[in-house]
Design an enzyme around this catalytic site. Structure first.
Site, PDB file in Angstrom:
ATOM      1  N   GLU A  81      14.384  92.943  42.725  1.00  0.00           N
ATOM      2  CA  GLU A  81      13.817  93.670  43.979  1.00  0.00           C
ATOM      3  C   GLU A  81      11.944  93.719  43.636  1.00  0.00           C
ATOM      4  O   GLU A  81      11.277  93.455  44.580  1.00  0.00           O
ATOM      5  CB  GLU A  81      14.095  94.989  43.860  1.00  0.00           C
ATOM      6  CG  GLU A  81      15.406  95.234  44.504  1.00  0.00           C
ATOM      7  CD  GLU A  81      16.288  94.809  43.444  1.00  0.00           C
ATOM      8  OE1 GLU A  81      16.218  94.742  42.465  1.00  0.00           O
ATOM      9  OE2 GLU A  81      17.883  94.780  43.890  1.00  0.00           O
ATOM     10  N   PHE A  97      17.572 100.456  45.851  1.00  0.00           N
ATOM     11  CA  PHE A  97      17.120  99.183  44.823  1.00  0.00           C
ATOM     12  C   PHE A  97      15.537  98.983  44.839  1.00  0.00           C
ATOM     13  O   PHE A  97      14.979  98.690  43.937  1.00  0.00           O
ATOM     14  CB  PHE A  97      17.945  97.843  45.145  1.00  0.00           C
ATOM     15  CG  PHE A  97      19.461  98.324  45.313  1.00  0.00           C
ATOM     16  CD1 PHE A  97      20.260  99.092  44.418  1.00  0.00           C
ATOM     17  CD2 PHE A  97      20.461  97.381  46.139  1.00  0.00           C
ATOM     18  CE1 PHE A  97      21.548  99.274  44.302  1.00  0.00           C
ATOM     19  CE2 PHE A  97      21.697  97.676  46.101  1.00  0.00           C
ATOM     20  CZ  PHE A  97      22.180  98.517  45.472  1.00  0.00           C
ATOM     21  N   HIS A 153      20.236 101.573  54.086  1.00  0.00           N
ATOM     22  CA  HIS A 153      21.234 102.886  53.386  1.00  0.00           C
ATOM     23  C   HIS A 153      20.519 103.930  52.658  1.00  0.00           C
ATOM     24  O   HIS A 153      20.871 104.144  51.681  1.00  0.00           O
ATOM     25  CB  HIS A 153      22.060 101.932  52.223  1.00  0.00           C
ATOM     26  CG  HIS A 153      22.850 100.988  53.029  1.00  0.00           C
ATOM     27  ND1 HIS A 153      22.666  99.917  54.002  1.00  0.00           N
ATOM     28  CD2 HIS A 153      24.082 100.524  52.528  1.00  0.00           C
ATOM     29  CE1 HIS A 153      23.713  99.092  54.386  1.00  0.00           C
ATOM     30  NE2 HIS A 153      24.699  99.575  53.430  1.00  0.00           N
ATOM     31  N   ASP A 203      29.397 105.257  48.742  1.00  0.00           N
ATOM     32  CA  ASP A 203      28.915 104.558  47.463  1.00  0.00           C
ATOM     33  C   ASP A 203      28.559 105.740  46.431  1.00  0.00           C
ATOM     34  O   ASP A 203      28.225 105.467  45.139  1.00  0.00           O
ATOM     35  CB  ASP A 203      27.573 103.684  47.834  1.00  0.00           C
ATOM     36  CG  ASP A 203      28.317 102.314  48.229  1.00  0.00           C
ATOM     37  OD1 ASP A 203      29.355 102.144  47.886  1.00  0.00           O
ATOM     38  OD2 ASP A 203      27.547 101.710  48.971  1.00  0.00           O
TER      39      ASP A 203
END
Lengths: 313, 301
Positions: free
Chosen positions: A58, A83, A108, A116
């Site tokens: 990232e 992330f 997300h 998750d």
């Protein structure tokens, strides 16, 4: 305002970027091995030369996005926000510091990611991103508004943070959302007793809460404050003036998010009794979206309760 | 002005602007002239740091010869039109070496040499670390380490998309190799087959708190980049002819990026600074600064 239809805002955003790519050859996309679920792969299929998947990296993704922007490109760049947060340094010191034309897509986000678990549920991203100078911060509630944001972001030079979520959401706006403008909060419902100011998928919860409040004799305004920065100060002050009570609602920490942004405006311009509905400075956990929203106090029920409490006092 | 502190005689010393076609592939300056310019730039660095009383002398002096060779010999750029779209781009990833970059840019004519004395002062365009929105000729911001190679990749991709022949040079410190992002970028530059990208490691072997070998060993640098499938050239980073030769070789590369591992000395040209981590981010007092200037210009030796 719209037909009742469940739709995916991330798919809508992906399609919109794909369509923009056909009109503007200077639009490029950078992703990090999540391009299918963020739907950036749609752009990649049509424009492989302008699509760069950098793998699970990232920091490099953001640095490359910055370089492309320095090279004159309009860059859409994104992955799951949890992330991308490891690249806050790069986000701050390249895109923010230099005011680059990069549109970051944080996917997300919030508890609504669900199973998750807490490791993936970003509840601090709005606080972080709105504290970085030069960034615009937007959180659409549905597919049509996500599409509108993609288009307006591409037409507006400078850094954007676009916060989207994993689950489908009920459409609030008609498609195309012609009445949607970045920086301008939308009054979805006019009421007299309390104003509910929400962003993201909490807008739908706010509408549900307003329905329920109506049946118990409380008239509530509902405002979609999709742009958290620069925030629509006039709309907030108008809401405070007309109802005298404010409830904010967000799938985010109560620290530093929409509620804080609204409180910052009201404390300066029109101090007003208010309540912030959000995640109470704790991490989430695995579970279904409705279960999580109920357990962590960010469902329509919580908004309803807070509105009732404010109206009584 | 520069006054007596300049020991070398170059075309610019008589006050006339140097007639250099900076847009040319080869600006035609000889090695001796470039060496003189390096002395001049080192003097500028010392004087600027003397004015700011803070900043980073060691890493500025180690990359001076590389910057001079690029800007005065091989980099295609235009001080009168800093945003010339077809320019080559020099990205100083090790942004703390800002005094070196500022001095070279000033000597090229991007802004007045006198402005170097405003380094790090309030309202100055010469920020402690480079800010492209403030000063002409600056391509990327500096400060946090390890980001420049990624930005270089982005620029190289943009340049290729636009069909330009611009080349992208990124100067990276060897201490900077501690940052994981450099290695993420090292993989990506090969994936994207960027033969218009050249990284130059200013391998002075010293970082803020000591020798890189002690703080975080990065050797063997050349072998690591070889394993990452880069074209690797290793040189003496203070030998102007070698630097130019390596740049020319990198220009001929096809299908992938090139890295020039330039072996340098931190604080090069000032004996009490050479190889000393203590002068990574410290500026000495006026007497030592005068000694440094004398050494650079060969006075009293």
């Amino acid at each position: 305002m719209s037909e009742q239809k469940l739709d995916s805002m991330r798919k809508a955003l992906g399609v919109a970027i794909q369509e923009l790519g056909a009109k503007n050859i200077d639009i490029v996309v950078v992703g990090a091995d999540t391009t299918e679920s963020v739907h950036l792969d749609l752009f990649g299929k049509d424009f492989p030369d302008r699509f760069f998947n950098v793998g699970i990296a990232e920091q490099n993704m953001v640095g490359i996005a910055a370089g492309l922007a320095f090279g004159g490109k309009t860059v859409f760049c994104g992955t799951y926000m949890v992330f991308m947060e490891r690249a806050i340094d790069q986000i701050r010191n390249t895109i923010g510091y230099c005011g680059l034309d990069v549109k970051l897509i944080g996917a997300h986000t919030g508890l609504s990611v669900g199973p998750d678990g807490g490791s993936h549920q970003t509840i601090e991203d709005i606080a972080i991103m709105r504290a970085i100078p030069k960034f615009r911060v937007v959180a659409p509630c549905d597919a049509p508004s996500a599409k509108a944001i993609a288009k307006q972001a591409a037409e507006t030079r400078g850094p954007f943070y676009i916060r989207i979520v994993r689950p489908d959401s009920m459409n609030v706006y008609a498609d195309p959302a012609d009445d949607f403008k970045v920086g301008k909060a939308n009054v979805l419902r006019e009421g007299k007793d309390v104003s509910i100011i929400a962003c993201g998928i909490m807008v739908q919860e706010a509408l549900k809460a307003a329905d329920k409040l109506a049946t118990s004799g409380v008239s509530a305004s509902v405002i979609d404050c999709h742009t958290i920065k620069p925030i629509d100060e006039d709309a907030i002050v108008r809401a405070a003036s007309s109802t005298g009570r404010i409830v904010t609602a967000e799938d985010h920490n109560v620290i530093g998010g929409l509620g804080s942004a609204v409180a910052e405006v009201l404390s300066r311009k029109r101090p007003t009794p208010m309540s912030i509905v959000g995640v109470r400075d704790t991490f989430g956990e695995s579970g279904g979206q409705p279960e999580l929203m109920a357990k962590y106090g960010i469902s329509s029920d919580s908004i309803f309760e807070e509105a009732k409490r404010l109206v009584k006092t | 002005m520069r006054g007596i502190l300049i020991g070398s005689a170059t075309a610019a010393d008589n006050g006339e602007p140097m007639a250099i076609d900076f847009r040319a592939d080869d600006k035609g300056l000889g090695i001796a002239e470039l060496k003189d310019m390096a002395k001049r730039v080192r003097s500028d660095i010392i004087r600027a740091l003397g004015s700011s009383k803070s900043g980073h002398p060691g890493g500025s002096l180690s990359c001076t010869d590389i910057l001079v060779a690029l800007y005065f010999s091989r980099l295609r750029h235009d001080p009168k039109n800093p945003k010339w779209p077809d320019r080559d781009r020099l990205l100083l990833s090790k942004g703390h070496a800002a005094p070196a970059l500022y001095s070279v840019l000033a000597e090229c004519g991007y802004f007045p040499v006198e402005e170097l004395s405003t380094l790090r002062r309030i309202s100055s365009r010469l920020q402690g670390h480079p800010d492209p929105n403030k000063l002409p000729g600056i391509e990327i911001p500096g400060g946090p380490e390890g980001i420049g190679l990624s930005e270089g990749i982005g620029m190289a991709l943009a340049s290729r998309l636009d069909g330009r022949k611009s080349r992208i040079y990124v100067i990276i410190g060897d201490g900077e190799l501690d940052e994981g992002e450099v290695w993420e970028a090292a993989m990506a530059a090969v994936k994207f087959k960027l033969d218009n990208l050249t990284a130059i490691i200013d391998k002075n072997g010293v970082q803020q708190e000591g020798k890189t070998a002690d703080i975080m060993p990065t050797n063997p640098v050349a072998k690591k980049f070889e394993a990452f499938n880069w074209n690797v050239i290793e040189i003496d980073g203070h030998d102007i002819a070698s630097i130019i030769g390596a740049i020319d070789k990198a220009r001929e590369a096809h299908g992938g990026p090139t890295i020039i591992v330039a072996n340098t000395i931190k604080g090069k040209g000032v004996d009490f600074m050479e190889g000393r981590y203590e002068y990574h981010g410290k500026v000495p007092g006026p007497e030592l600064l005068q000694d440094a200037l004398d050494q650079i210009n060969g006075v009293g030796k």
